[in-house]
Design a protein around this motif. Structure first.
Motif, PDB file in Angstrom:
ATOM      1  N   ASP A 257      -6.501   1.867  -1.111  1.00 51.68           N
ATOM      2  CA  ASP A 257      -7.756   1.905  -0.354  1.00 51.68           C
ATOM      3  C   ASP A 257      -7.996   3.333   0.121  1.00 51.68           C
ATOM      4  O   ASP A 257      -7.297   3.837   1.002  1.00 51.68           O
ATOM      5  N   VAL A 258      -8.992   3.995  -0.514  1.00 50.30           N
ATOM      6  CA  VAL A 258      -9.332   5.365  -0.126  1.00 50.30           C
ATOM      7  C   VAL A 258     -10.245   5.260   1.102  1.00 50.30           C
ATOM      8  O   VAL A 258     -11.456   5.068   0.979  1.00 50.30           O
ATOM      9  N   GLU A 259      -9.662   5.387   2.274  1.00 51.77           N
ATOM     10  CA  GLU A 259     -10.439   5.228   3.506  1.00 51.77           C
ATOM     11  C   GLU A 259     -11.326   6.429   3.779  1.00 51.77           C
ATOM     12  O   GLU A 259     -12.404   6.295   4.365  1.00 51.77           O
ATOM     13  N   SER A 260     -10.890   7.606   3.360  1.00 53.84           N
ATOM     14  CA  SER A 260     -11.687   8.823   3.548  1.00 53.84           C
ATOM     15  C   SER A 260     -11.150   9.892   2.618  1.00 53.84           C
ATOM     16  O   SER A 260     -10.196   9.646   1.860  1.00 53.84           O
ATOM     17  N   ALA A 261     -11.736  11.079   2.679  1.00 53.44           N
ATOM     18  CA  ALA A 261     -11.287  12.178   1.832  1.00 53.44           C
ATOM     19  C   ALA A 261      -9.908  12.680   2.247  1.00 53.44           C
ATOM     20  O   ALA A 261      -9.278  13.456   1.507  1.00 53.44           O
ATOM     21  N   THR A 262      -9.413  12.209   3.404  1.00 53.20           N
ATOM     22  CA  THR A 262      -8.121  12.690   3.899  1.00 53.20           C
ATOM     23  C   THR A 262      -7.102  11.579   4.127  1.00 53.20           C
ATOM     24  O   THR A 262      -5.993  11.858   4.575  1.00 53.20           O
ATOM     25  N   ARG A 263      -7.436  10.320   3.769  1.00 59.41           N
ATOM     26  CA  ARG A 263      -6.513   9.224   4.096  1.00 59.41           C
ATOM     27  C   ARG A 263      -6.609   8.107   3.067  1.00 59.41           C
ATOM     28  O   ARG A 263      -7.703   7.647   2.747  1.00 59.41           O
ATOM     29  N   ILE A 264      -5.432   7.680   2.573  1.00 66.21           N
ATOM     30  CA  ILE A 264      -5.338   6.569   1.625  1.00 66.21           C
ATOM     31  C   ILE A 264      -4.277   5.593   2.129  1.00 66.21           C
ATOM     32  O   ILE A 264      -3.218   6.004   2.619  1.00 66.21           O
ATOM     33  N   ILE A 265      -4.566   4.312   2.022  1.00 64.35           N
ATOM     34  CA  ILE A 265      -3.582   3.262   2.295  1.00 64.35           C
ATOM     35  C   ILE A 265      -3.200   2.651   0.946  1.00 64.35           C
ATOM     36  O   ILE A 265      -4.069   2.343   0.127  1.00 64.35           O
ATOM     37  N   ALA A 266      -1.894   2.458   0.719  1.00 68.45           N
ATOM     38  CA  ALA A 266      -1.435   1.891  -0.551  1.00 68.45           C
ATOM     39  C   ALA A 266      -0.148   1.113  -0.326  1.00 68.45           C
ATOM     40  O   ALA A 266       0.504   1.241   0.717  1.00 68.45           O
ATOM     41  N   VAL A 267       0.212   0.304  -1.315  1.00 67.88           N
ATOM     42  CA  VAL A 267       1.454  -0.474  -1.280  1.00 67.88           C
ATOM     43  C   VAL A 267       2.350   0.026  -2.402  1.00 67.88           C
ATOM     44  O   VAL A 267       1.922   0.120  -3.572  1.00 67.88           O
ATOM     45  N   THR A 268       3.599   0.345  -2.064  1.00 68.59           N
ATOM     46  CA  THR A 268       4.511   0.917  -3.054  1.00 68.59           C
ATOM     47  C   THR A 268       4.876  -0.096  -4.131  1.00 68.59           C
ATOM     48  O   THR A 268       5.016  -1.287  -3.860  1.00 68.59           O
ATOM     49  N   PRO A 269       5.031   0.387  -5.372  1.00 66.01           N
ATOM     50  CA  PRO A 269       5.504  -0.493  -6.443  1.00 66.01           C
ATOM     51  C   PRO A 269       7.029  -0.620  -6.352  1.00 66.01           C
ATOM     52  O   PRO A 269       7.688   0.101  -5.591  1.00 66.01           O
ATOM     53  N   SER A 270       7.581  -1.530  -7.110  1.00 66.05           N
ATOM     54  CA  SER A 270       9.052  -1.660  -7.152  1.00 66.05           C
ATOM     55  C   SER A 270       9.650  -0.574  -8.045  1.00 66.05           C
ATOM     56  O   SER A 270       8.960   0.055  -8.852  1.00 66.05           O
ATOM     57  N   ARG A 271      10.942  -0.356  -7.886  1.00 68.71           N
ATOM     58  CA  ARG A 271      11.655   0.640  -8.699  1.00 68.71           C
ATOM     59  C   ARG A 271      13.072   0.149  -8.929  1.00 68.71           C
ATOM     60  O   ARG A 271      13.665  -0.487  -8.049  1.00 68.71           O
ATOM     61  N   GLY A 272      13.608   0.458 -10.093  1.00 73.63           N
ATOM     62  CA  GLY A 272      14.917  -0.087 -10.456  1.00 73.63           C
ATOM     63  C   GLY A 272      16.086   0.536  -9.752  1.00 73.63           C
ATOM     64  O   GLY A 272      17.189  -0.017  -9.791  1.00 73.63           O
TER      65      GLY A 272
END
Length: 645
Positions: A257-272
């Motif tokens: 979710d690009v909330e603004s030009a300076t802030r993004i909310i995201a959920v990390t993917p899994s990694r092995g």
């Protein structure tokens, strides 16, 4: 002669022949007159809207449009200009200026007959204007939050930058709009605001699209999380554009979710495996920015449940509860007594909002949170499923039609999210105090008895028939008498409306006695003793509500001693009177003043259920009982009997 036949003369034959011809001619003339005098029919105006300044060219269609000197078209009584009759079915005209709103269009034929079309044309308000756009530049990728100022902005207005629709348009007021720019090629563009009535205003070259700078990542928070993924992170930096993607190492993040030009909310993917990875943001134009080793994958600890609120609810489910704790990951599963909830929102690593699933039985169940990596935590007997609610009592059970009475309902199996209705109208400020008690403010309602119904968030209901009574608000309109002695005891009648059984009366803050609610409009009561002066009379109904209306009872000053304040001392015979108090001598003086000499008068009073006597000229032993009873003098307002021999 016998063979001669009389024939009508030529004049008579013509007259006879003319009768049907003349009748036909008259009918024909009537028909022609009817046709030519017909009013316009089926009138329609196109376009049906235009600016209040006028000047809109309109086409009026219909039937029966006739030429002539009286041909005219008006809009709300104002003549249109350039009126041209094209045919019996078509007229062209130009609208005059008019006030914003709907207008009646009147078409008058050349012969003076007319037809009006109510609301046939709508004058539009002033078109919007755009005076400023701030900021006035941004990247070609769009996503710049701008504020547009001007006039005449209306709800539902659309905004375009160089012909492309803006997003997140919010009409803040008639003079202010906020919006997010769309993507566009490099260069200056016009900004156009179009209201729902199709009127628009623009500002030329009001926004400049500049080559987009590559995004830059300055921080990631939190900067570590489970190898199972699901950590909600905030990415800060510059140049983030709508539609940007995020990668942790080589794996794409979710829920970006690009909330603004300076802030993004995201959920990390899994990694092995564990370890640090780069975090890269890529805009839709292909430019990207990366922060090396910005996030570290770790073997995450298991989730921990600390609290649940509310911790009980209906067995049919539907209750929204908040779970607080730690180490919650996006995608976590929540189970109540083994049944998985279908709606789970992991708001952060320490908070989950979840909708409780249904259950066939009541009672306590365990609550378990399981992260995507399989780690979980369970709390036993942590949530209670309740049975159907029930109502035991409603208090107070009566209130005014204006509502806003705070009512306490007691019963069973109350839970958060309950609604309460009085006669079908929803109450306000519902507060579930505990499982057996809730409070609510009554809504407005007509006078009469109504059912009280409570309903859980799952839809289970309980009803108390005729559980609450609405009454007309109590009011005082009259008081009689309006004055009396300081000693009290005056029987007064209070008139008004809305009085009920259990109503109380106070006079100057002191409770009246012998209160009798004769009807909903009449109360009688006896005044208490009070000092001299006016005292406010108040009535409170059984639910504690103070009646409106101001009435005062005036306490009269006490008369001086030695006065007859009621009844009379007779000149002969016996009579009852009220004495204002004083000494025996003052009592005798009052009798003499009334016309009964001292030698002829005698007085009687009750004392402990027996009579005591005072004879002014008798020996002391005769008056001993009297003098003992009135040893301190005769009190004010004492009833006595006088006999004049």
């Amino acid at each position: 002669m016998g063979g001669n036949v009389m024939r009508p003369s030529s004049t008579l034959r013509f007259a006879l022949l003319s009768v049907p011809i003349l009748a036909a001619a008259v009918a024909l003339l009537a028909l022609v007159s009817t046709i030519e005098a017909a009013t316009p029919q089926d009138v329609d105006i196109t376009p049906s809207t235009g600016p209040a300044a006028g000047g809109t060219s309109v086409e009026i269609t219909g039937t029966g449009f006739l030429a002539g000197p009286s041909l005219a078209v008006t809009f709300n009584g104002v003549p249109a200009t350039d009126v041209q009759r094209q045919s019996d079915t078509r007229i062209l005209a130009v609208t005059p200026p008019g006030a914003a709103g709907e207008a009646t269009v009147k078409v008058t034929n050349g012969d003076g007959l007319a037809t009006s079309v109510s609301n046939g044309f709508t004058y539009l308000g002033a078109a919007p204007t755009v005076t400023d756009v701030d900021p006035d530049s941004g990247p070609t990728t769009g996503g710049t939050s701008v504020e547009i100022t001007g006039t005449g902005f209306k709800s539902g207005a659309a905004v375009r930058f160089g012909g492309t629709a803006a997003t997140n348009v919010n009409i803040v007021s008639l003079t202010r709009i906020t919006a997010r720019t769309p993507a566009h090629a490099v260069g200056e563009v016009d900004v156009v605001v179009t209201n729902t009535d199709t009127q628009s205003g623009s500002r030329s070259d009001a926004f400049t699209y500049e080559p987009a700078a590559a995004p830059a990542v300055t921080s990631v928070s939190p900067d570590r999380g489970s190898t199972g993924g699901g950590t909600i992170v905030t990415i800060r930096g510059t140049g983030f554009a709508s539609g940007a993607t995020v990668r942790f190492g080589n794996n794409a993040a979710t829920n970006v979710d690009v909330e603004s030009a300076t802030r993004i909310i995201a959920v990390t993917p899994s990694r092995g495996s564990t370890g640090a990875v780069d975090v890269r943001v890529t805009n839709s134009d292909g430019q990207n920015g990366q922060r090396n080793n910005a996030f570290t994958y770790i073997t995450a600890p298991a989730p921990v449940i600390n609290s649940l609120s509310p911790d009980e609810g209906p067995r049919l489910g539907g209750q929204v509860v908040t779970i607080t704790g730690s180490n919650f990951l996006s995608g976590a599963v929540v189970a109540f007594g083994g049944a998985n909830a279908t709606t789970v929102n992991v708001r952060s690593a320490s908070r989950i909002e979840v909708v409780v699933p249904s259950r066939s039985r009541t009672g306590d169940v365990s609550v378990r949170v399981t992260n995507p990596d399989g780690k979980s935590h369970q709390r036993s007997n942590f949530y209670t499923y309740l049975g159907a609610p029930g109502i035991d009592s409603v208090s107070p059970a009566i209130g005014t039609t204006g509502g806003d009475t705070l009512v306490t309902i007691r019963g069973t199996n109350f839970s958060e999210g309950m609604t309460v209705r009085f006669g079908g109208t929803r109450g306000t400020d519902v507060d579930v105090v505990n499982r057996t008690t809730l409070t609510v403010r009554t809504p407005e309602h007509n006078a009469g008895r109504v059912d009280v119904r409570i309903e859980s968030s799952a839809g289970e209901r309980a009803t108390r028939s005729n559980g609450y009574t609405y009454r007309v608000p109590a009011t005082i309109t009259g008081l009689s008498p309006t004055s009396g002695p300081m000693s009290g005891g005056t029987m007064v009648t209070i008139t008004g409306a809305g009085f009920d059984s259990g109503s109380t009366v106070t006079v100057g803050g002191v409770r009246a006695t012998q209160v009798d609610v004769v009807s909903s409009s009449r109360i009688t009561a006896r005044t208490p003793g009070r000092p001299t002066g006016p005292a406010l009379v108040e009535v409170r109904t059984s639910d504690g509500v103070l009646a409106s209306g101001t009435r005062y009872f005036v306490y009269d000053p006490a008369p001086p001693p030695g006065q007859v304040t009621g009844g009379a001392i007779p000149r002969s015979g016996a009579g009852l009177f009220v004495f204002s108090g004083g000494s025996n001598n003052q009592l005798v003086a009052a009798a003499v003043s009334a016309g009964c000499p001292q030698s002829r008068v005698s007085f009687f009073a009750t004392a402990g259920g027996r009579f005591v006597t005072y004879l002014p000229d008798a020996p002391a032993f005769v008056n001993a009982a009297w003098n003992s009873h009135f040893s301190g003098g005769i009190p004010p307002s004492t009833p006595l009997i006088a006999a004049c021999r």
